[in-house]
Design a protein around this motif. Structure first.
Motif: not given
Length: 521
Positions: A399-403, A407-409, A432-436
């Motif tokens: 799980l990676i954060f796109l600051s 978003q979360l990846m 990847p799946t992205y989470i807003d």
């Protein structure tokens, strides 16, 4: 026909739930107070952190049991790293922390949500369903300058109209420096000076004594962080700062690029009332980026003008600084392209340079042997994104954060060899799946954190004169703007697009947030 009852343990009776009306009448009324403590402890261990917090309000017995030092230590021994989401609103006080527990239900609860996102995002047009996850677990950190806030609360006009307090962030906001064993190090945001330590689960916090060692006319930001010394069983705060006075560097300085330095360091042990000097403080024109605690040491990304990237570590046992190399491919990476964190107990670097994202982990092969290993490489979906490692699942997913765009990846291995446990450099990862983040229009930060019910006073011994305050009783009832709004996670198939103008704004913001050393007067 007479009922024949076997002589079985209470545990067996509870598990089988074979209580008919006749047996209940024979044994009398049964209440939650009759459940043995051993059974309650096992039940509590299976609950989420916020559910245990709610259980403290059920009855006095449960509150006392959860508040016991023995239970708190047992719970923390089996606790896993979670993460906190916090808004970085420039016009509001961000004291609310949204707790996300990815490892609930044996590690599959949160992952099942992401898998549902993947399935729903692959369906044909017209049948698109976007899963939602509402974050109900809210914790709090204290408000700075509480006395002034309480005076505003006593304003008769505010009481009569029952309005939310509109406080200025620069006067009342804390910055979260790092997390260590369930505690957060809090600093004042302008100079990043460490001023408090807080346990957001229990609501307890304590103010740190002033260091009184800076020169008044210097305005450089301070490097700091909280850590734990396994040998002494003590929590300590390290503080690195500049002065007007230059001194000669020791012969074996960790980064002796010049003969003289004006960088100093002091350490405070929680429970004491003073700071003491530490030798060999690292000097840099930038702040130590992404301060991260792991296994008795505090790590920070070190960058100096004209010098390659390094890691600076501070060992809380021997109170010494050490210089560590980053992967060779990352040595010339610019500060806006690299982040650091902890994934599944290993130090992790995310490098987005060279038109790709490289994720590295530092593996320990012995007490003295460590080596960097590349976990995976992926092409950029968008070039204007800063990737920050957040969490590693038992399945090997990441799980990676796109600051830059909030978003979360989620990256999941395609094929998993049953003989491999956790992360392995040969795993192949899916798209990847992205989470807003929905509900609040603002920037966000994520803090990896292991929840703890251990009382702040139990973290140090022998000093009962230290004042322990509580968020829930000190300004806890205040209503601040934006605190009642919900935060929702929503599945998405692509990262949010970031245009060049937005990119420039975000890059300036995050560069200042993580790296800027000079502070305005």
């Amino acid at each position: 026909m007479a009922v024949k009852r076997k002589r079985t343990s209470i545990v067996c009776d509870v598990d089988k739930s074979h209580f008919d009306d006749e047996l209940i009448q024979m044994s009398g009324s049964v209440t939650i107070s009759d459940i043995p403590d051993q059974i309650l402890v096992q039940i509590f261990f299976g609950l989420t952190t916020i559910s245990i917090v709610f259980c403290k309000s059920v009855c006095k017995k449960w509150r006392n049991l959860i508040s016991e030092s023995h239970f708190a230590k047992l719970h923390f021994a089996q606790a896993k790293p979670q993460f906190l989401i916090r808004t970085l609103d420039s016009i509001r006080i961000s004291r609310t922390l949204y707790l996300v527990e990815p490892d609930i239900h044996g590690g599959y609860g949160f992952e099942s949500y992401f898998d549902l996102c993947r399935l729903s995002l692959d369906v044909e047009d017209g049948y698109y369903i976007s899963p939602h996850m509402k974050l109900n677990a809210k914790l709090k950190i204290p408000v700075r300058n509480a006395e002034i806030v309480l005076q505003n609360q006593d304003d008769p006009v505010m009481k009569k109209k029952n309005r939310c307090l509109n406080l200025k962030p620069k006067d009342h906001k804390y910055k979260i420096v790092n997390s260590c064993n369930g505690l957060l190090c809090l600093s004042e945001p302008s100079r990043n000076d460490p001023v408090a330590v807080c346990n957001p689960v229990t609501g307890e916090f304590m103010n740190l004594p002033p260091s009184n060692c800076d020169d008044e006319n210097l305005n450089d930001a301070v490097d700091c962080g909280l850590g734990f010394s396994p040998e002494s069983n003590q929590y300590k705060v390290i503080r690195v700062f500049h002065r007007n006075t230059y001194v000669r560097r020791p012969e074996h300085h960790c980064n002796a690029f010049s003969n003289y330095t004006n960088t100093y360091a002091v350490v405070h042990t929680l429970g004491t009332d003073s700071w003491r000097s530490v030798d060999n403080a690292p000097h840099s024109k930038f702040k130590l980026g992404f301060p991260t605690y792991l296994n008795g040491a505090l790590y920070g990304l070190y960058v100096d003008h004209g010098r390659p990237n390094y890691l600076i570590s501070f060992d809380f046992d021997n109170e010494k600084f050490e210089l560590l190399n980053v992967p060779q491919e990352c040595e010339d990476t610019w500060i806006t392209d690299i982040t650091m964190g902890v994934i599944s107990g290993d130090l992790c670097l995310c490098d987005r340079s060279d038109l790709s994202l490289d994720v590295w982990i530092l593996k320990s092969f012995s007490s003295d042997t460590k080596a960097w290993s590349k976990l995976f490489t992926m092409d950029w979906d968008w070039p204007y994104i800063l990737y920050q490692p957040v969490h590693g699942f038992n399945s090997g997913a990441l799980l990676i954060f796109l600051s830059n765009n909030g978003q979360l990846m989620y990256k999941k291995p395609l094929l998993i060899d049953p003989s491999l446990v956790g992360f392995h450099p040969t795993l192949c990862y899916s798209d990847p799946t992205y989470i807003d983040f929905c509900g609040l229009k603002t920037r966000y930060e994520i803090i990896v954190h292991t929840p703890s019910f251990i009382s702040l006073r139990d973290t140090f011994a022998g000093n009962n004169n230290v004042e322990i305050l509580n968020v829930n009783t000190r300004c806890g009832s205040l209503k601040l703007r934006g605190e009642t709004k919900d935060l929702i996670l929503k599945g998405d198939s692509y990262p949010d697009a970031v245009d060049s103008d937005t990119f420039e704004i975000e890059e300036v913001y995050w560069t200042n947030y993580w790296w800027k050393k000079k502070v305005r007067n």
